[in-house]
Design an enzyme around this catalytic site. Structure first.
Site, PDB file in Angstrom:
ATOM      1  N   CYS A  66       0.859  -1.185   0.000  1.00 27.09           N
ATOM      2  CA  CYS A  66       0.000   0.000   0.000  1.00 27.09           C
ATOM      3  C   CYS A  66       0.896   1.236   0.000  1.00 27.09           C
ATOM      4  O   CYS A  66       2.119   1.135   0.132  1.00 27.09           O
ATOM      5  CB  CYS A  66      -0.902  -0.003   1.238  1.00 27.09           C
ATOM      6  N   GLU A 123       0.541  -0.620  16.240  1.00 31.64           N
ATOM      7  CA  GLU A 123      -0.338   0.492  15.872  1.00 31.64           C
ATOM      8  C   GLU A 123      -1.262   0.861  17.028  1.00 31.64           C
ATOM      9  O   GLU A 123      -1.493   2.035  17.306  1.00 31.64           O
ATOM     10  CB  GLU A 123      -1.172   0.157  14.627  1.00 31.64           C
TER      11      GLU A 123
END
Length: 316
Positions: free
Chosen positions: A17, A131
């Site tokens: 990505c 994260e």
């Protein structure tokens, strides 16, 4: 000897990505600018092949800042870091560059904005994932409560049910997250959601491609790392979408050929941190054993690109 026929369905989009591409580029540019070694706090992205390749070029991967010398630059991984990490880097006068994915940074900004408005945060995410640690670390301890399932929602203890907001990890299952959001809204009707969906475009697109591909496949292989959240979600989405044999592999060497005896069709996709070279390696491995016909299953086109920070674009 005649090879048995096999249809390979190739998911699109798949693999890298924009956030991953940017983070890898940042390490490479830092090595060009400052020379080796450049230190990286945590794996820059969750993929052993990528990390090993950068290590060969001179990147040194560490888990904590105190493992970094004072005279070398350090890069923070694409997953994001708690606010305490850049503060500690500044206190030590380290040169640091933040490779946090801009879409993760968006969630950090959102969490701070809600906190500034006096709302307590609930984060939907996986405990221990970098994260999640980074996002929860944007606010003081206790200001972000973590839930992973609808069952967690039933037991979470909040300060004021009328003053709540939620954010999510960017790499979650769309369907699982929707269930948790429904549970949050049922228990806390006043809860405030994100202005725009937190689950990122790349996670969404890869899951949609798998949903379209899975019903056609006798087996599905996801190229990705065992510590990659978005890769593991693709395996789950494939199984849920109708492919009974849905497996995660890191490389072609991990393919269990015995389990694939007699199959007629295989779906191949890759997590957002898996490079195309590994996907091609898997396709080639099937080509050695089968008479392969390839079919693309494309559900979206991606043309997102994130700029690297100016400090890396300027000469040393």
């Amino acid at each position: 000897m005649t090879k048995p026929p096999l249809t390979l369905y190739l998911a699109a989009p798949r693999g890298f990505c924009a956030g991953v591409d940017r983070a890898i580029k940042m390490v490479e540019m830092a090595l060009e600018k400052w020379g080796a070694p450049v230190y990286v706090r945590h794996e820059i992205v969750h993929n052993k092949f990528v990390v090993d390749g950068l290590r060969d070029k001179g990147a040194v991967f560490v888990e904590e800042l105190d493992e970094c010398p004072y005279d070398r630059p350090v890069i923070f991984s694409a997953h994001g870091v708690p606010k305490s990490v850049p503060s500690a880097a500044q206190a030590r006068n380290l040169v640091y560059v933040d490779a946090t994915c801009p879409l993760v940074s968006k969630v950090h900004i959102e969490a701070q904005r809600h906190a500034d408005a006096g709302l307590q945060m609930i984060m939907i995410g996986h405990e221990g994932h970098p994260e999640t640690i980074g996002t929860m670390g944007q606010l003081p301890e206790g200001e972000v409560l973590l839930v992973e399932t609808p069952e967690d929602v039933a037991t979470v203890e909040v300060r004021d049910p009328e003053r709540l907001a939620y954010v999510t990890q960017t790499t979650l299952s769309i369907d699982d997250t929707a269930e948790v959001v429904t549970a949050l809204q049922a228990r806390f009707p006043a809860i405030v959601g994100p202005h725009k969906e937190d689950i990122c475009y790349a996670t969404t697109n890869r899951q949609e491609a798998v949903k379209a591909m899975a019903p056609k496949c006798d087996a599905m292989l996801v190229v990705g790392a065992p510590n990659s959240s978005n890769s593991k979600r693709l395996v789950e989405v494939g199984a849920r979408a109708g492919c009974d044999y849905s497996q995660l592999i890191q490389r072609a060497d991990d393919i269990d050929w015995r389990s694939l005896e007699g199959i007629k069709s295989v779906g191949i996709t890759a997590g957002a941190s898996a490079p195309e070279v590994l996907i091609n390696e898997v396709i080639a491995a099937f080509g050695e054993r089968f008479d392969v016909t390839q079919e693309l299953v494309e559900t979206a086109k991606e043309n997102v690109e994130f700029k690297v920070p100016r400090v890396l674009r300027e000469p040393a």
